[in-house]
Every structure is written in structure tokens, then in C-alpha cells.
Motif scaffolding. Structure first.
Motif, PDB file in Angstrom:
ATOM      1  N   THR A 113      34.403  26.762  37.747  1.00 35.99           N
ATOM      2  CA  THR A 113      33.204  27.173  38.703  1.00 35.99           C
ATOM      3  C   THR A 113      33.268  28.031  39.926  1.00 35.99           C
ATOM      4  OG1 THR A 113      33.570  24.734  39.523  1.00 35.99           O
ATOM      5  CG2 THR A 113      32.177  25.187  37.679  1.00 35.99           C
ATOM      6  N   ALA A 114      34.725  28.316  40.211  1.00 39.59           N
ATOM      7  CA  ALA A 114      35.014  28.750  41.369  1.00 39.59           C
ATOM      8  C   ALA A 114      34.711  30.153  41.360  1.00 39.59           C
ATOM      9  CB  ALA A 114      36.625  28.565  41.844  1.00 39.59           C
ATOM     10  N   LEU A 115      34.576  30.907  40.395  1.00 43.10           N
ATOM     11  CA  LEU A 115      34.272  32.166  40.360  1.00 43.10           C
ATOM     12  C   LEU A 115      32.875  32.411  39.845  1.00 43.10           C
ATOM     13  CD1 LEU A 115      37.273  33.803  38.438  1.00 43.10           C
ATOM     14  CD2 LEU A 115      37.117  33.324  40.716  1.00 43.10           C
ATOM     15  N   ASN A 116      32.126  33.482  40.493  1.00 41.99           N
ATOM     16  CA  ASN A 116      30.956  33.928  40.179  1.00 41.99           C
ATOM     17  C   ASN A 116      30.772  34.506  38.603  1.00 41.99           C
ATOM     18  OD1 ASN A 116      28.195  35.102  40.011  1.00 41.99           O
ATOM     19  ND2 ASN A 116      28.508  36.349  41.909  1.00 41.99           N
ATOM     20  N   PRO A 117      29.802  33.718  37.964  1.00 34.43           N
ATOM     21  CA  PRO A 117      30.042  34.222  36.680  1.00 34.43           C
ATOM     22  C   PRO A 117      29.226  35.498  36.126  1.00 34.43           C
ATOM     23  CG  PRO A 117      28.216  32.336  36.982  1.00 34.43           C
ATOM     24  CD  PRO A 117      28.983  32.660  38.254  1.00 34.43           C
ATOM     25  N   LEU A 118      28.531  35.917  37.193  1.00 33.69           N
ATOM     26  CA  LEU A 118      28.043  37.107  36.933  1.00 33.69           C
ATOM     27  C   LEU A 118      28.423  38.627  37.449  1.00 33.69           C
ATOM     28  CD1 LEU A 118      24.073  35.993  37.698  1.00 33.69           C
ATOM     29  CD2 LEU A 118      25.561  35.746  35.713  1.00 33.69           C
ATOM     30  N   GLN A 119      29.654  38.378  38.178  1.00 36.09           N
ATOM     31  CA  GLN A 119      30.280  39.668  38.581  1.00 36.09           C
ATOM     32  C   GLN A 119      31.862  39.581  38.055  1.00 36.09           C
ATOM     33  OE1 GLN A 119      31.285  39.366  42.961  1.00 36.09           O
ATOM     34  NE2 GLN A 119      29.228  40.465  43.336  1.00 36.09           N
ATOM     35  N   GLN A 139      35.144  40.745  42.412  1.00 33.83           N
ATOM     36  CA  GLN A 139      35.176  39.754  42.982  1.00 33.83           C
ATOM     37  C   GLN A 139      36.440  39.869  44.029  1.00 33.83           C
ATOM     38  OE1 GLN A 139      33.992  35.817  41.614  1.00 33.83           O
ATOM     39  NE2 GLN A 139      33.350  36.840  39.777  1.00 33.83           N
ATOM     40  N   VAL A 140      37.558  40.348  43.490  1.00 30.22           N
ATOM     41  CA  VAL A 140      38.752  40.332  44.188  1.00 30.22           C
ATOM     42  C   VAL A 140      38.561  41.509  45.254  1.00 30.22           C
ATOM     43  CG1 VAL A 140      41.201  40.874  44.149  1.00 30.22           C
ATOM     44  CG2 VAL A 140      40.327  39.601  42.456  1.00 30.22           C
ATOM     45  N   PHE A 168      34.823  39.733  32.803  1.00 26.10           N
ATOM     46  CA  PHE A 168      33.888  38.574  33.619  1.00 26.10           C
ATOM     47  C   PHE A 168      34.545  37.333  33.448  1.00 26.10           C
ATOM     48  CE2 PHE A 168      30.470  41.691  32.701  1.00 26.10           C
ATOM     49  CZ  PHE A 168      29.833  41.916  33.998  1.00 26.10           C
ATOM     50  N   HIS A 226      34.100  34.595  32.203  1.00 21.51           N
ATOM     51  CA  HIS A 226      33.899  33.752  31.313  1.00 21.51           C
ATOM     52  C   HIS A 226      34.952  34.083  29.930  1.00 21.51           C
ATOM     53  CE1 HIS A 226      30.888  36.928  30.187  1.00 21.51           C
ATOM     54  NE2 HIS A 226      31.321  36.784  28.881  1.00 21.51           N
ATOM     55  N   ASP A 228      30.298  26.097  43.560  1.00 21.69           N
ATOM     56  CA  ASP A 228      31.612  26.352  44.094  1.00 21.69           C
ATOM     57  C   ASP A 228      32.031  27.715  44.395  1.00 21.69           C
ATOM     58  OD1 ASP A 228      32.271  23.745  43.800  1.00 21.69           O
ATOM     59  OD2 ASP A 228      33.656  24.003  41.849  1.00 21.69           O
ATOM     60  N   PHE A 229      31.409  28.530  43.458  1.00 27.48           N
ATOM     61  CA  PHE A 229      31.527  30.096  43.657  1.00 27.48           C
ATOM     62  C   PHE A 229      31.119  30.621  45.081  1.00 27.48           C
ATOM     63  CE2 PHE A 229      28.077  30.339  40.872  1.00 27.48           C
ATOM     64  CZ  PHE A 229      26.938  30.942  41.569  1.00 27.48           C
ATOM     65  N   THR A 244      33.745  29.618  47.333  1.00 29.49           N
ATOM     66  CA  THR A 244      34.751  30.719  47.230  1.00 29.49           C
ATOM     67  C   THR A 244      34.503  31.982  48.147  1.00 29.49           C
ATOM     68  OG1 THR A 244      35.087  29.875  44.914  1.00 29.49           O
ATOM     69  CG2 THR A 244      36.283  31.862  45.570  1.00 29.49           C
ATOM     70  N   LYS A 262      36.278  33.797  51.109  1.00 26.72           N
ATOM     71  CA  LYS A 262      36.870  35.155  51.302  1.00 26.72           C
ATOM     72  C   LYS A 262      36.360  35.782  52.532  1.00 26.72           C
ATOM     73  CE  LYS A 262      35.225  36.746  47.413  1.00 26.72           C
ATOM     74  NZ  LYS A 262      34.964  37.408  46.124  1.00 26.72           N
ATOM     75  N   ASN A 302      22.446  34.578  40.807  1.00 30.46           N
ATOM     76  CA  ASN A 302      22.693  33.295  39.718  1.00 30.46           C
ATOM     77  C   ASN A 302      21.403  32.590  39.766  1.00 30.46           C
ATOM     78  OD1 ASN A 302      25.381  32.857  38.686  1.00 30.46           O
ATOM     79  ND2 ASN A 302      25.730  33.846  40.551  1.00 30.46           N
ATOM     80  N   VAL A 332      20.879  39.956  33.336  1.00 24.99           N
ATOM     81  CA  VAL A 332      21.107  39.435  34.586  1.00 24.99           C
ATOM     82  C   VAL A 332      22.825  38.774  34.284  1.00 24.99           C
ATOM     83  CG1 VAL A 332      20.972  37.459  36.135  1.00 24.99           C
ATOM     84  CG2 VAL A 332      19.318  39.113  35.493  1.00 24.99           C
ATOM     85  N   PRO A 370      26.048  38.308  32.033  1.00 31.45           N
ATOM     86  CA  PRO A 370      27.147  38.841  30.951  1.00 31.45           C
ATOM     87  C   PRO A 370      27.338  38.029  30.133  1.00 31.45           C
ATOM     88  CG  PRO A 370      28.256  38.393  33.102  1.00 31.45           C
ATOM     89  CD  PRO A 370      26.643  38.114  33.289  1.00 31.45           C
ATOM     90  N   ARG A 371      27.257  36.635  30.094  1.00 30.40           N
ATOM     91  CA  ARG A 371      27.525  35.741  29.063  1.00 30.40           C
ATOM     92  C   ARG A 371      26.729  35.914  27.754  1.00 30.40           C
ATOM     93  NH1 ARG A 371      27.757  30.998  33.505  1.00 30.40           N
ATOM     94  NH2 ARG A 371      26.163  32.215  34.201  1.00 30.40           N
TER      95      ARG A 371
END
Lengths: 528, 270, 315
Positions: free
Chosen positions: A95-101, A106-107, A145, A147, C211-212, C215, C219, C234, C307, C309-310
Motif C-alpha cells: 500500500t505504500a506506492l501510488n497504484p495509479l503512477q 514515483q522514484v 505499475f 500492481h 500509506d502512499f 510515502t 519524499k 485515487n 484512471v 492501470p490495474r
């Protein structure tokens, strides 16, 4: 000259103190392990240093990064420091990464918020950083991504985000707790390498003494918002001074004295079992192809025996467990308990069901929050034909509760009034009440803190002797399995790759995967 | 907590007015009195009188009956059909039954309550019962989805596994474990659907698809007031306010109940 | 991505087929014979027979269903019994009012709700947040047709900024037409905007707790940057669902609002048709509206994929 010096850090949330005069020091190139059980304040310390405390929190004291007191900085100044001078990685890679980017964006974002870098430059830095954390261009292009990555790979992305600008200090909050043991070993290796290469300071927060023993040169032990002991890791582990540290170490090393059982009568026979997961439904009639989770697994569990089943997440051990409990139908093979075949669901005979019970992992999710403990514990009486009623039932519940070290009066309380360890005791009482022959323990102690875990393992050991119980003990934790089982099965990718007496498998593993698992497991060397 | 009391008081006041109207209203709501025609609010006619001289306050009291009855029965239909469907779908997750129930739900969502009412009215003629059926049908998928979603999460919980290990069947687990744990969710949604039902009933009777004359209803009072709005605005303002306050009260009550029943919020307060 | 679109498209077609069966069957269950129902009590047997022939009632239900669907696919909606003109032409005329009205309202509702919802979430727990929550709580409770009447009272009757109703037609120019639709669109949009703003706010608050977002803050992003770059997109996923649902409410609402403003839209048409027992028109209008709702939901599904990608990866 210290890189980080935390001095008398105290934090209150809504007037309640959560940290009391915490002091820590860390030098460049050094790893400081901060150890403690859940609620000890170790994560709160990290958030205070990062300036990311909840809004209702008030911090006092100092947190010096070099000459700069982080607690005295404004929010805008902290934004410039976070990510550039101090990086942080978190526990939950899922959950720590944005799932849409994309991972590249992100880095690269770490670079772009701190420097006037073009998109291409930032992507270049991201590329190099991802290479450094072991995600090469060929398999992990920047446009992936989250996921599309595994948990360990996502944690590497998290690390890449934190170290992209080569910060002086890296804070890692339980970075490997959510990961499998082999993945944990790889991530810890990576962190050690990065510390050595960049000369940064690493503050490693964990509940796992063995992880600290292997990684940190110095350690601070926290409990109830205070640092109770600190020093060189070797010294603290060898000669703990504070009583809390001593109980923690004793609990981690605890091994119930398990007498080898001579077991000859087969109780549970698993013969060539195969289990598929149905594919996701597609439209009204279509389905995706099923996934094979367990392939052709066979083993026998003898009466009175404690049999371990170890493996990493996704190896199929949970699926196998559900089949043994008669919850899911098999696609091949059969499972025989006490001479009778186990069938899934309501097709399974009641007398047979009464001979097998289970204790599950989650002490919070295992109980209907609306039922009182007495009714919860008595639920398995449903399968017993001549179940006691009225006063006799109350007596039976009381006896079961007392057998696991609780009071008969606890039957009238609700589950939220109990701690995690007490709840697992209640779960054991529930499994015990109809006197089954076999209890399946599915990660039954995995969610518990180390001291509580030791108590529960002792309880289980005592009960098996007292009631002649057999256990099927499923766990990802090799220490625990070694402590409480007679024989062990090692499972990987749906198959059992090694089986044998526990001590033999642990001391002389034959299969390469077992060796890999053992090598990856951090060991707490007790020098005392 | 405050919203629960305020909301409950508002909604309760209208429910009380509806009940009292069975035994007493200040005037006979159907009595035509040409002398009182279009009289503005005064001590005799508290909220004025309409173009037939009927007492607006009395008509509103009787109108509250229709609003509340239609919305309440529609919620009953929605819960009574939707919740068992949702529980069955969740218990048979991924099966053909589940898929069929969910697709059926999607389909009903394509028919807003107004369209259902239009179809029923076109065929059987307008009536309050049609309004109930139309709103009720539209409530079914709302409750089915909610129950299924909540139940799916509960089926993942280990206490359900424990019940299965104790040999309990899916139907029994749905009743013993799943439904009680969904109750608060369903109650909260029930108050929300109740308020939406009041709104929908007003809309339907405004366009003539709801309760028929001579039964007074808030929506029709508004429809009749429309041509007189420039010289008798009270005819439009008071029934509208009654709808707003009833709906507001129910919504506030729903919010309050949510806070009261949600264990997360409760724990945070403790 | 293609697989996902194909899947949603198949589901769209299936929904349309089932919906058309439902609408057809509903009209089929008319008590007695549709022809005598439409003509009323006093019709002569000859007139009934003539209408039966005209409606093709002598054929079996399946043949009539296929004829009806086939006709609609080629733009032939049948002939209105009362007006003696092709339904398609009538519907097309009325659609020029109803569809722009619903879209106008949707645009207004979204344009109001997004900033307000984001504003309230960003200022969580402040007076701004409390004010927005109170105002939207009230907005949700207001029936749109009553609000429309109040707008008429204030802006048409008292201030005389707008006319109280009627529609000049698009031939009179875009501005006069839009002006005539403005009060109705506001009346439709405000209650919907209240709902949407509340959803936006709570969705954004949920996402800000993820959480993100923490994160991102680690940063070095500011609170505002984390909200804009990570939380907002999101948070959009549940909001899209609501926008899709709202379109069907807006279409239905448009039907009612047209009565307040005397707009010559589908709503007026369908109510006239009901009182004239013109089932051909009712059937067509209902089917058309259902079609619109289903197509909008399909569009929402595509928006999800854009919106998230999954969704794109999976079949």
C-alpha cells in the motif's frame, strides 16, 4: 560527530504521553536498531524525526540532524529536508506506492520536488536508482505499475524513492515485516550494501531481535514510549541489563521442552491431494483458467504427533489447510481422518467434523464481535449430537476457559475486552471444547508479540500432553516450527519438497530450498 | 450524537403530525371554504388556505401520512427483497447465482424510479401503490449491493471460517453471523433510503404519478400551487419546507446512527 | 485494454437486450388488448381492428418484439397514435431540449462539486469544512422541482432576470436557448452537486489516509502537492461511480423539471402520452432513456480504465 542525535524527545497525543524523553544517537555509516513490541513508540519516534506526526501530536525535545534541529523547523523547511537529507521506507509495500503512477514517475518525483531537474534528468536518476536497488532496466522498465510487481520488488521501489537523492539518514520502519523470509534476507542485504556504499546512517525499526542482531551495530530497546536500554548490539544481546530486555530475549529463545513422541497410529492421511483455484468469472458463463495451488501432496500425521508445515506466502499451505478442514473440495486425491474420508462443506459427516478443529491467525478477526465469549467458545457444540445444554454447557465452557488459563467468568464478556494473547487462548478453548483429536493451528501465533507467543506455545505444548492432542502446525516462521513440532514438511509452489523429523530437517536439510530458507532466516546468536 | 437528536426530533415531529392527523386536524383538510380562498397565514389558518379555501396546515398533516407510508413501505420492499438476495449472492460468491443477482441489479439501476413509475402508470394508471412499487423496486438493488458487499467482507473473516469448521452451513452462518454484523450498516442505509423515498414520492405525486385526489400529498400541493406562486407563495413554500425538513431530519438521523453504530468511531471516542 | 473494452461492450449489449425485453413485456401486460386499451371504452370494433392491424398485434409476441427492436435499430420507432406522426421525429425534437438540459446540469454539478469537495477535504475539521458539510446536508434534502419553483419566484417573478418558462428553440440562437435552460439546470444541479461534493470530500479524506500519501510526504512533497499529485486521482474512482449514477437521476429529474418551466422536452411528451394512452410513445421514450443510462454507465467503465492501470491490464 553524530549524524543524528535525538535528545529528550517527548510526544503527547491529545494530552496522553506516547514518548517519554527518548534519546538516540547515530553516526554516519552506522546502523542503529530500534527494537520494541507493538505500541512501544518506535514508529512514533521515526515520525517525530520526519516531522510527520499526526496533527493532534505535540513534540518536545530536540532531534539534531548534524547541526539542524528537525523539531524546530517549519513545515516548509521540513519539506525540503524530507527526501533529500532524510529518507524513509515503510512496512507495507503493498500500500505504500501510488497504484495509479508508474514506478519510474514515483522514484523520479523524489528528484523533481527537490531539484530543478527536467523530466528526462529525473527519469535518468530514477533509472540508475532502480538499478542500484536491484530492479534492472530489462525486467523493470520505468513504466511498470506497482500492481505488476511482487511485495519484495515493491519494497525495492520504496527504497529507491527514499535513497534517490542519497540522503544522509535513512529510516526504515519494519521494512521486512510484511515480507517472506527469503525476500527479507535479500532486502536486508540490500540495505546493508546501500549503507556501506553511501555511508549513510540507517535507523532500522523492528520487532524482530534476530533482524537487529544480523544488521545493526548498535541497538536501542523501547517499551511503553521509553528507551530502556541502549548499547552495542553484541553487548546488549550478550548481557542485557534491563529486565525488559531480558524477558524479551528469553521469550525469543524460548523452546518448550518437547519430548519426542513415539507415534505409530496414522490419524490424518493426505493422499495425492490436488487443489485448484477457480479462475475469476468472466461474464455470465465464462471463467479464466484455474490456478493449481496444491499439486499431488501426500503426507501422514500420526496420533499424538505435532506436525509442522512451513513455506512462504503463496506456497499453497493455506489452501491445503482449508482442504484438510473440509472447507473446500479437492480436484484430486483424498484426505482421510481417522479412517473416514473428509468431504467439503456440509457433505462432511458431523462425527468426523467433531474430530478436527482449528485456531486461526488473526486474534481480532477470529471472533464474531457481537457474540459473548461463552457463546463463541460453545459454537463447535453445533457438530456434536449429544451436546450438553443449560448448566452442563456453562460448565463445559468454564472448564475450557480454565484449561487455557482464563477465568470461568470471562464467558460473559465480549471479545473486544481481551488482548491479542487472551483472544488466542479463547480460540484454543473453542477448538478444545469438543475434545477433537486434531487441532489445525494456522499461523496461530504469527500475529502475537514475542513474549505472548512464548506463553501460547507453552500452553499448546501442555495441552497436547494433557489431552493427547495432535497438531498440524502451519507457519511461515521457522523458529516457531522448530520449537513445537516433531516432524516438519517444507512446502514450495504447491508441492512438499522435504519432509522429516524436525531436528534432522533443520540441522541437515537435504533440499536446496530448505537450505535457502534456513540460510535466509535471521538467527539470534545467544552468547550467554 | 447531536445530529442524531436533531434529526430524530425533526423526523419524529413529522411522523407525529402524520399520526395525529388520523384523529385531529385544525380544519377538515377536504372542506372547501370559498370565503377563506387564498388567505395568507394567520391565526385562523396557520399556514394559510389554498384556492378552494382548504387549510394548508391540515392538508400537510394528512400529506405527511402519504409521504411517510410510501417511503416506509418502499424501504421495507427494498430491504425485504434486497438483503436476502445480497446475502445469498455473497454466500455463493462467484457462482452463477451471484453473477445473475448482480447483473439483475445492474439492470434495475438502469431504470430510475421515475421510469418504472411511468411504465406502471402507463399500463395500470396512477396511484400511490404504483409509487410504492416503483420506489420499492429501485431500493432492491441498493440493499442487495450493500448486503453483498458487507457480507463478502465478513465471509473473509476468520470467525466465519471458525463457524464453518464448527460444521455450520452457509445459510445458518448468513443468519447467525453475517446478518447481525450487517445490521447497523443496513439501518443507516435504511434511513437514507427512507429520505430518498420521501423525495421520490414528492416528485412522483408532483407530476401526477403518485397519490391521487382527493388524498392530499405534499408533491401535489406543490403542483397545484405552481400557477399561483406569484400571488400566493405560501402555498408553495410550506409543503416544500415540510419535504426539506423531513428529508434533512432523516439524513441527520442516518449520520448520527452511523456514528453511534460504527465500532471504529465508537472506539475512537472511548 | 482492448479486452476490457470488449468485455464492457458485451455487457452493454446484454443489458440493452434484457432492458428492451423488460420494457416490451411491461407494455405487453396491459390489461386486455393494447389497441382497445389505447382507444378507450367507446371505440367501435372496426376502429379497434384497424388499430390492431396498424400495430401489427395479429403477429405473435416474439415477432412483434423483433419487429420493434429491428425498427428501433433502423431509427423507426413506430407511429404515434394520438399525433399520427412518426415517433422518431417527435422524440428527436424533444431530445434537443432534454439532453442539453441534463448535460448542462451535469456540467454545473461537477463544476461546483469538485472544488467544493476538495476544499472541504483540504480544510478538514475547520469552519470551512463544517460550513460546506452543513450547506450540502441542506442541499441534499431539497427537492429539485421545489427549488425550481423558488428560483422562478425569485429570479423570474421578482427580479425578472429570466423568463418563468418556455423555450425559444435552438433556432433562436444558442444564447437565448441556454439562458432558458439555465434556471432549470441550476435547479437540477444543486442537489446533485451537494451529493457529489460530499462524496468527493469523503473519498479524498479516505485517500489522504492511505500509506502512499505518507510515502509521498516522506519524499518531501508538501501537503498540497501530495493531495494534488497522489490523493486526487485515487479519490476519483468512487466519484466517477456517483457521476454515472447521477446522470440517470438527472435525466429523470429533467423530466420533472420540464414541467416546472414548461419546456417542450421528453418529460412533457411522455406525460401527454400517458394521459392519451399512447403506448407507442411511452415505450419508445422509456427505452431511449434506459439506453442513455446504460451508455453513460459504459462511459464510466471506460473512465475507470483511463484512471486505473490495474483495470487496463486485465482482460
Amino acid at each position: 560527530m553524530n549524524l543524528l542525535a535525538v535528545e529528550d524527545l517527548s510526544v503527547e497525543i491529545g494530552g496522553a504521553p506516547v514518548l517519554r524523553r527518548v534519546s538516540l544517537a547515530l553516526e554516519p555509516g552506522e546502523t542503529l536498531g530500534v527494537i520494541g513490541e507493538s505500541g512501544s513508540g518506535k514508529s512514533m519516534t521515526a515520525l517525530a524525526i520526519m516531522g510527520l506526526l499526526p496533527r493532534s501530536a505535540r513534540a518536545s525535545g530536540r532531534a539534531l540532524l548534524g547541526e539542524v534541529d528537525l523539531l524546530a523547523r517549519t513545515e516548509a523547511e521540513m519539506c525540503a529536508i524530507r527526501g533529500r537529507d532524510v529518507g524513509m521506507i515503510f512496512q507495507e509495500p503493498m500500500t505504500a506506492l501510488n497504484p495509479l503512477q508508474t514506478i519510474g514517475d514515483q522514484v523520479a518525483e523524489t528528484v523533481r520536488v527537490h531539484r530543478r531537474a527536467s523530466r528526462a534528468e529525473a527519469q535518468g536518476v530514477a533509472r540508475l536508482t532502480l538499478e542500484r536497488v536491484g530492479l534492472p532496466q530489462a525486467r523493470f522498465p520505468l513504466d511498470r505499475f506497482p500492481h505488476e510487481l511482487s511485495g519484495g520488488q515493491r519494497q525495492r521501489v520504496g527504497i529507491a524513492m527514499a535513497i534517490a537523492l542519497r540522503p544522509r539518514l535513512l529510516i526504515a520502519d519494519e521494512p521486512t515485516t510484511a515480507l517472506d523470509v527469503t525476500t527479507q534476507a535479500a532486502i536486508l542485504d540490500l540495505l546493508r550494501r546501500l549503507v556501506a556504499e553511501d555511508g549513510m546512517g540507517l535507523m532500522l525499526i523492528t520487532h524482530d531481535l534476530a533482524v537487529v542482531a544480523e544488521t545493526a551495530s548498535r541497538v536501542a530497546v523501547m517499551t511503553a514510549g521509553e528507551v530502556v536500554e541502549r548499547g552495542a548490539t553484541r553487548e546488549v544481546l550478550r548481557a542485557p541489563r534491563h529486565p525488559y530486555t531480558r524477558t524479551l530475549l528469553a521469550a525469543a529463545a524460548d523452546r518448550p521442552m518437547r519430548l519426542p513422541r513415539i507415534a505409530r497410529t496414522p490419524l490424518l492421511k493426505v493422499e495425492g491431494v490436488t487443489r485448484d483455484y477457480p479462475g475469476a468469472r468472466r461474464g455470465l458463463f465464462g471463467r479464466e483458467t484455474p490456478t493449481r495451488a496444491v499439486r499431488n501432496v501426500s503426507f501422514t500425521l500420526h496420533a499424538g504427533e505435532s506436525l509442522g508445515l512451513v513455506g512462504e506466502s503463496g506456497c499453497g499451505k493455506s489452501t491445503l489447510t482449508r482442504a484438510v478442514l473440509g472447507l473446500d473440495a479437492l480436484q484430486g486425491g483424498r484426505i482421510v481422518l481417522d479412517g473416514e474420508e473428509i468431504r467439503a462443506g456440509e457433505a462432511m459427516a458431523r462425527e468426523l467434523r467433531a474430530r478436527i478443529q482449528a485456531v486461526f491467525q488473526d486474534p481480532y478477526g477470529s471472533f464474531d464481535p457481537r457474540w459473548r465469549v461463552g457463546r463463541l467458545v460453545a459454537e463447535p457444540f453445533h457438530v456434536v449430537d449429544d451436546a450438553p445444554g443449560g448448566e452442563a454447557r456453562t460448565q463445559a465452557v468454564a472448564a475450557a476457559l480454565e484449561a487455557v488459563g482464563l477465568a470461568a467468568s470471562d464467558a460473559g464478556r465480549f471479545i473486544h475486552e481481551f488482548s491479542g494473547g487472551q483472544r488466542q487462548r479463547i480460540a484454543i478453548a473453542r477448538a478444545l471444547i469438543i475434545r477433537p483429536k486434531l487441532i489445525v493451528l494456522d499461523e496461530a501465533v504469527s500475529a502475537l508479540d514475542v513474549r505472548v507467543r512464548a506463553q501460547i506455545l507453552d500452553l499448546l505444548d501442555g495441552l497436547s500432553t494433557r489431552y493427547g492432542l495432535s497438531y498440524l502446525f502451519i507457519s511461515h516462521d521457522l523458529h516457531v516450527v522448530r520449537a513445537v513440532t516433531d516432524r516438519v514438511l517444507v512446502m514450495r509452489a504447491g508441492e512438499i519438497v522435504e519432509a522429516g523429523p524436525t531436528e534432522r530437517v533443520f540441522s541437515r536439510p537435504t533440499h536446496p530450498y530448505t537450505r535457502e530458507l534456513l540460510a535466509a532466516t535471521p538467527v539470534l546468536e545467544m552468547a550467554g | 450524537m447531536r445530529s442524531l437528536w436533531i434529526g430524530g426530533a425533526l423526523a419524529g415531529a413529522f411522523a407525529l403530525a402524520a399520526l395525529v392527523s388520523f384523529v385531529w386536524t385544525p380544519w377538515d383538510p377536504a372542506a372547501i371554504d370559498i370565503a377563506a380562498k387564498l388567505r395568507p397565514p394567520s391565526a385562523t389558518h396557520w399556514l394559510g388556505a389554498d384556492h378552494f379555501g382548504r387549510d394548508v396546515f391540515s392538508m400537510m398533516m394528512v400529506g405527511a401520512r402519504v409521504s411517510i407510508a410510501v417511503a416506509l413501505v418502499a424501504v421495507g420492499i427494498g430491504m425485504g427483497l434486497g438483503v436476502p438476495l445480497g446475502l445469498a449472492a455473497a454466500a455463493a460468491r462467484g457462482s452463477l447465482l451471484d453473477e445473475a443477482i448482480m447483473r439483475g441489479n445492474d439492470l434495475v439501476f438502469a431504470f430510475p424510479a421515475l421510469l418504472i413509475a411511468i411504465m406502471i402508470t402507463a399500463v395500470f394508471g396512477p396511484s400511490a401503490v404504483n409509487a410504492i412499487i416503483a420506489i420499492g423496486i429501485f431500493n432492491v438493488p441498493v440493499f442487495a449491493r450493500l448486503a453483498r458487499g458487507g457480507a463478502l467482507a465478513l465471509w473473509q473473516r476468520e470467525f466465519v471460517l471458525a463457524a464453518r469448521v464448527a460444521g455450520k452451513g452457509r445459510a445458518r452462518i448468513s443468519v447467525e453471523h453475517v446478518l447481525p454484523n450487517l445490521a447497523s450498516l443496513l439501518i443507516v442505509q435504511g434511513t437514507i433510503q427512507f429520505s430518498l423515498g420521501v423525495l421520490a414520492e414528492a416528485g412522483l405525486s408532483y407530476v401526477g404519478l403518485g397519490a391521487q385526489p382527493p388524498t392530499p400529498s405534499w408533491g401535489r400541493m406543490l403542483a397545484e400551487s405552481q400557477t399561483m406562486i406569484s400571488f400566493a407563495p405560501w402555498l408553495a413554500i410550506f409543503p416544500g419546507l415540510a419535504i426539506v425538513l423531513t428529508v434533512l431530519g432523516l439524513n441527520l438521523m442516518g449520520d448520527g446512527l452511523r456514528d453511534l453504530l460504527d465500532p471504529r468511531v465508537r472506539r475512537a471516542r472511548a | 485494454m482492448l479486452g476490457y473494452v470488449a468485455n464492457r461492450l458485451a455487457s452493454l449489449v446484454a443489458s440493452l437486450v434484457v432492458a428492451s425485453v423488460v420494457v416490451f413485456a411491461a407494455i405487453e401486460v396491459v390489461p386486455g388488448d393494447p389497441a382497445s386499451y389505447m382507444l378507450g371504452m367507446n371505440a367501435t370494433p372496426e376502429a379497434v381492428a384497424a388499430l390492431r392491424a396498424e400495430l401489427g398485434l395479429d403477429a405473435g409476441p416474439l415477432a412483434r418484439y423483433l419487429g420493434w427492436v429491428g425498427g428501433m435499430l433502423t431509427g423507426d420507432f413506430g407511429v404515434s397514435y394520438t399525433y399520427r406522426t412518426p415517433v422518431s421525429g417527435m422524440v428527436a425534437d424533444r431530445l434537443q431540449v432534454s439532453l442539453p438540459l441534463a448535460l448542462y446540469a451535469l456540467a454545473l454539478s461537477t463544476a461546483i462539486a469538485f472544488p467544493v469537495g476538495i476544499w472541504a477535504a483540504a480544510r478538514r475539521g475547520t469552519a470551512v469544512d463544517a460550513g460546506v458539510m452543513g450547506a450540502t446536508q441542506l442541499g441534499v434534502a431539497v427537492p429539485n422541482f421545489w427549488f425550481a419553483m423558488l428560483l422562478v419566484l425569485v429570479f423570474a417573478v421578482n427580479l425578472r432576470w429570466f423568463s418563468a418558462g418556455g423555450f425559444p428553440g435552438w433556432n433562436a440562437g444558442v444564447w437565448p436557448a441556454l439562458k432558458a435552460l439555465t434556471l432549470p439546470a441550476i435547479a437540477l444541479a444543486l442537489p446533485q452537486a451537494s451529493i457529489l461534493a460530499r462524496v468527493m470530500r469523503s473519498s479524498l479524506l479516505d485517500t489522504l489516509g492511505e500509506d502512499f500519501v505518507r510515502t509521498a510526504r516522506a519524499k518531501g512533497l508538501t501537503r498540497g502537492q501530495a493531495l494534488r499529485r497522489h490523493a486526487l486521482r485515487n479519490a476519483l474512482i468512487p466519484v466517477l461511480t456517483i457521476i454515472g449514477l447521477q446522470f440517470s437521476f438527472l435525466l429523470a429529474g429533467a423530466i420533472i423539471i420540464e414541467n416546472v418551466f414548461f419546456l417542450p422536452g421528453l418529460g412533457r411528451l411522455v406525460f401527454q402520452a400517458i394521459s392519451a394512452r399512447d403506448l407507442v410513445v411511452v415505450e419508445s421514450v422509456v427505452m431511449l432513456l434506459v439506453f442513455a443510462v446504460i451508455v453513460v454507465n459504459f462511459a464510466v467503465d471506460l473512465a475507470y480504465a483511463a484512471v486505473d492501470p490495474r483495470l487496463r491490464r486485465r482482460v
